[in-house]
Write a protein that holds these residues in place. Structure first.
Motif, mmCIF file in Angstrom:
data_model
loop_
_atom_site.group_PDB
_atom_site.id
_atom_site.type_symbol
_atom_site.label_atom_id
_atom_site.label_comp_id
_atom_site.label_asym_id
_atom_site.label_seq_id
_atom_site.Cartn_x
_atom_site.Cartn_y
_atom_site.Cartn_z
ATOM 1 N N ALA A 83 35.272 32.970 45.987
ATOM 2 C CA ALA A 83 36.274 32.119 45.336
ATOM 3 C C ALA A 83 36.034 30.659 45.686
ATOM 4 O O ALA A 83 36.153 29.776 44.828
ATOM 5 N N GLU A 84 35.685 30.411 46.930
ATOM 6 C CA GLU A 84 35.361 29.045 47.367
ATOM 7 C C GLU A 84 34.148 28.514 46.598
ATOM 8 O O GLU A 84 34.127 27.360 46.166
ATOM 9 N N GLN A 85 33.132 29.355 46.401
ATOM 10 C CA GLN A 85 31.943 28.960 45.642
ATOM 11 C C GLN A 85 32.289 28.630 44.194
ATOM 12 O O GLN A 85 31.644 27.792 43.586
ATOM 13 N N GLU A 86 33.301 29.297 43.648
ATOM 14 C CA GLU A 86 33.761 29.040 42.284
ATOM 15 C C GLU A 86 34.615 27.772 42.215
ATOM 16 O O GLU A 86 34.993 27.344 41.131
ATOM 17 N N GLY A 87 34.955 27.201 43.364
ATOM 18 C CA GLY A 87 35.763 25.991 43.393
ATOM 19 C C GLY A 87 37.251 26.242 43.261
ATOM 20 O O GLY A 87 38.020 25.320 43.008
ATOM 21 N N ASN A 88 37.677 27.503 43.437
ATOM 22 C CA ASN A 88 39.087 27.844 43.332
ATOM 23 C C ASN A 88 39.438 28.878 44.398
ATOM 24 O O ASN A 88 39.433 30.084 44.139
ATOM 25 N N PRO A 89 39.762 28.426 45.601
ATOM 26 C CA PRO A 89 40.036 29.364 46.687
ATOM 27 C C PRO A 89 41.240 30.269 46.434
ATOM 28 O O PRO A 89 41.425 31.258 47.125
ATOM 29 N N GLY A 90 42.040 29.997 45.414
ATOM 30 C CA GLY A 90 43.194 30.830 45.099
ATOM 31 C C GLY A 90 42.894 32.011 44.188
ATOM 32 O O GLY A 90 43.789 32.798 43.874
ATOM 33 N N LEU A 91 41.637 32.154 43.747
ATOM 34 C CA LEU A 91 41.293 33.273 42.875
ATOM 35 C C LEU A 91 41.491 34.603 43.585
ATOM 36 O O LEU A 91 41.287 34.710 44.791
ATOM 37 N N MET A 92 41.887 35.612 42.814
ATOM 38 C CA MET A 92 42.061 36.965 43.337
ATOM 39 C C MET A 92 40.956 37.855 42.783
ATOM 40 O O MET A 92 40.460 37.622 41.685
ATOM 41 N N LEU A 93 40.607 38.884 43.537
ATOM 42 C CA LEU A 93 39.674 39.889 43.052
ATOM 43 C C LEU A 93 40.449 40.859 42.175
ATOM 44 O O LEU A 93 41.440 41.437 42.610
ATOM 45 N N ARG A 94 40.042 41.010 40.916
ATOM 46 C CA ARG A 94 40.672 41.983 40.023
ATOM 47 C C ARG A 94 39.795 43.230 40.009
ATOM 48 O O ARG A 94 38.592 43.159 39.773
ATOM 49 N N ILE A 95 40.424 44.377 40.262
ATOM 50 C CA ILE A 95 39.743 45.662 40.278
ATOM 51 C C ILE A 95 40.241 46.459 39.079
ATOM 52 O O ILE A 95 41.453 46.581 38.874
ATOM 53 N N THR A 96 39.316 46.965 38.287
ATOM 54 C CA THR A 96 39.689 47.721 37.096
ATOM 55 C C THR A 96 38.895 49.026 37.039
ATOM 56 O O THR A 96 37.848 49.165 37.672
ATOM 57 N N VAL A 97 39.415 49.955 36.257
ATOM 58 C CA VAL A 97 38.712 51.196 35.950
ATOM 59 C C VAL A 97 38.673 51.309 34.435
ATOM 60 O O VAL A 97 39.678 51.095 33.761
ATOM 61 N N SER A 98 37.505 51.624 33.910
ATOM 62 C CA SER A 98 37.372 51.821 32.465
ATOM 63 C C SER A 98 36.584 53.099 32.222
ATOM 64 O O SER A 98 35.890 53.597 33.112
ATOM 65 N N GLY A 99 36.689 53.621 31.009
ATOM 66 C CA GLY A 99 35.908 54.788 30.638
ATOM 67 C C GLY A 99 34.455 54.394 30.512
ATOM 68 O O GLY A 99 34.130 53.287 30.105
ATOM 69 N N GLY A 100 33.560 55.275 30.916
ATOM 70 C CA GLY A 100 32.136 54.994 30.804
ATOM 71 C C GLY A 100 31.406 55.291 32.094
ATOM 72 O O GLY A 100 31.934 55.929 32.993
ATOM 73 N N GLY A 101 30.193 54.829 32.180
ATOM 74 C CA GLY A 101 29.375 55.127 33.345
ATOM 75 C C GLY A 101 28.838 56.543 33.256
ATOM 76 O O GLY A 101 29.206 57.319 32.378
ATOM 77 N N CYS A 102 27.994 56.909 34.178
ATOM 78 C CA CYS A 102 27.355 58.225 34.102
ATOM 79 C C CYS A 102 28.263 59.347 34.596
ATOM 80 O O CYS A 102 27.957 60.514 34.395
ATOM 81 N N SER A 103 29.410 59.027 35.210
ATOM 82 C CA SER A 103 30.295 60.068 35.723
ATOM 83 C C SER A 103 31.641 60.140 35.010
ATOM 84 O O SER A 103 32.486 60.936 35.378
ATOM 85 N N GLY A 104 31.895 59.283 34.031
ATOM 86 C CA GLY A 104 33.134 59.352 33.263
ATOM 87 C C GLY A 104 34.001 58.112 33.347
ATOM 88 O O GLY A 104 34.554 57.667 32.366
ATOM 89 N N PHE A 105 34.170 57.567 34.556
ATOM 90 C CA PHE A 105 34.915 56.325 34.759
ATOM 91 C C PHE A 105 34.024 55.349 35.501
ATOM 92 O O PHE A 105 33.135 55.750 36.241
ATOM 93 N N GLN A 106 34.315 54.058 35.319
ATOM 94 C CA GLN A 106 33.488 53.049 35.965
ATOM 95 C C GLN A 106 34.367 51.963 36.577
ATOM 96 O O GLN A 106 35.366 51.561 35.994
ATOM 97 N N TYR A 107 33.997 51.528 37.789
ATOM 98 C CA TYR A 107 34.708 50.459 38.480
ATOM 99 C C TYR A 107 34.287 49.115 37.910
ATOM 100 O O TYR A 107 33.143 48.932 37.513
ATOM 101 N N GLY A 108 35.218 48.174 37.904
ATOM 102 C CA GLY A 108 34.915 46.818 37.483
ATOM 103 C C GLY A 108 35.526 45.820 38.448
ATOM 104 O O GLY A 108 36.623 46.047 38.985
ATOM 105 N N PHE A 109 34.820 44.733 38.697
ATOM 106 C CA PHE A 109 35.286 43.665 39.575
ATOM 107 C C PHE A 109 35.151 42.338 38.850
ATOM 108 O O PHE A 109 34.127 42.074 38.220
#
Length: 115
Positions: free
Chosen positions: A24-50
């Motif tokens: 976040a500091e490298q992006e110039g916005n130390p207040g950014l949050m990590l968003r974690i998502t799950v979507s359909g896809g990937g080789c096992s059925g669901f896939q993580y996203g960041f």
């Protein structure tokens, strides 16, 4: 909806919190949050996203470790409840990894899973 440090639903390891803060500091916005998502896809059925986000939606849950925040939507939380988000560096490279107690199978790269 918001929780206290180290949510009982999802935990962010100190290593992951430190890496999120650095990125976040490298992006110039130390207040950014990590968003974690799950979507359909990937080789096992669901896939993580960041990704990074500065917005908390009505159906989001936030959690924090060492002053670093992460956010997850309710649908993704249903699939990740009880998980730990970690940041690891090894001979294969560096990445965020999720230890998901709900997954019955996962792919070798660790980015997709089945329930």
């Amino acid at each position: 909806m918001s929780t206290e440090e180290q949510s009982p639903f999802i935990t962010l390891s100190p290593s992951a919190a430190k890496r999120v803060a650095w990125l976040a500091e490298q992006e110039g916005n130390p207040g950014l949050m990590l968003r974690i998502t799950v979507s359909g896809g990937g080789c096992s059925g669901f896939q993580y996203g960041f990704s990074f986000d500065s917005t908390v939606n009505d159906d989001d849950l936030t959690f924090a470790t060492d002053g670093t925040s992460a956010v997850i939507d309710q649908m993704s939380l249903d699939l990740l409840n009880g998980s730990e988000i970690d940041f690891v560096e090894d001979l294969m490279g560096s990445s965020f990894r999720i230890t998901n107690p709900n997954a019955t199978a996962s792919c070798g790269c660790g980015t997709s899973f089945a329930i």
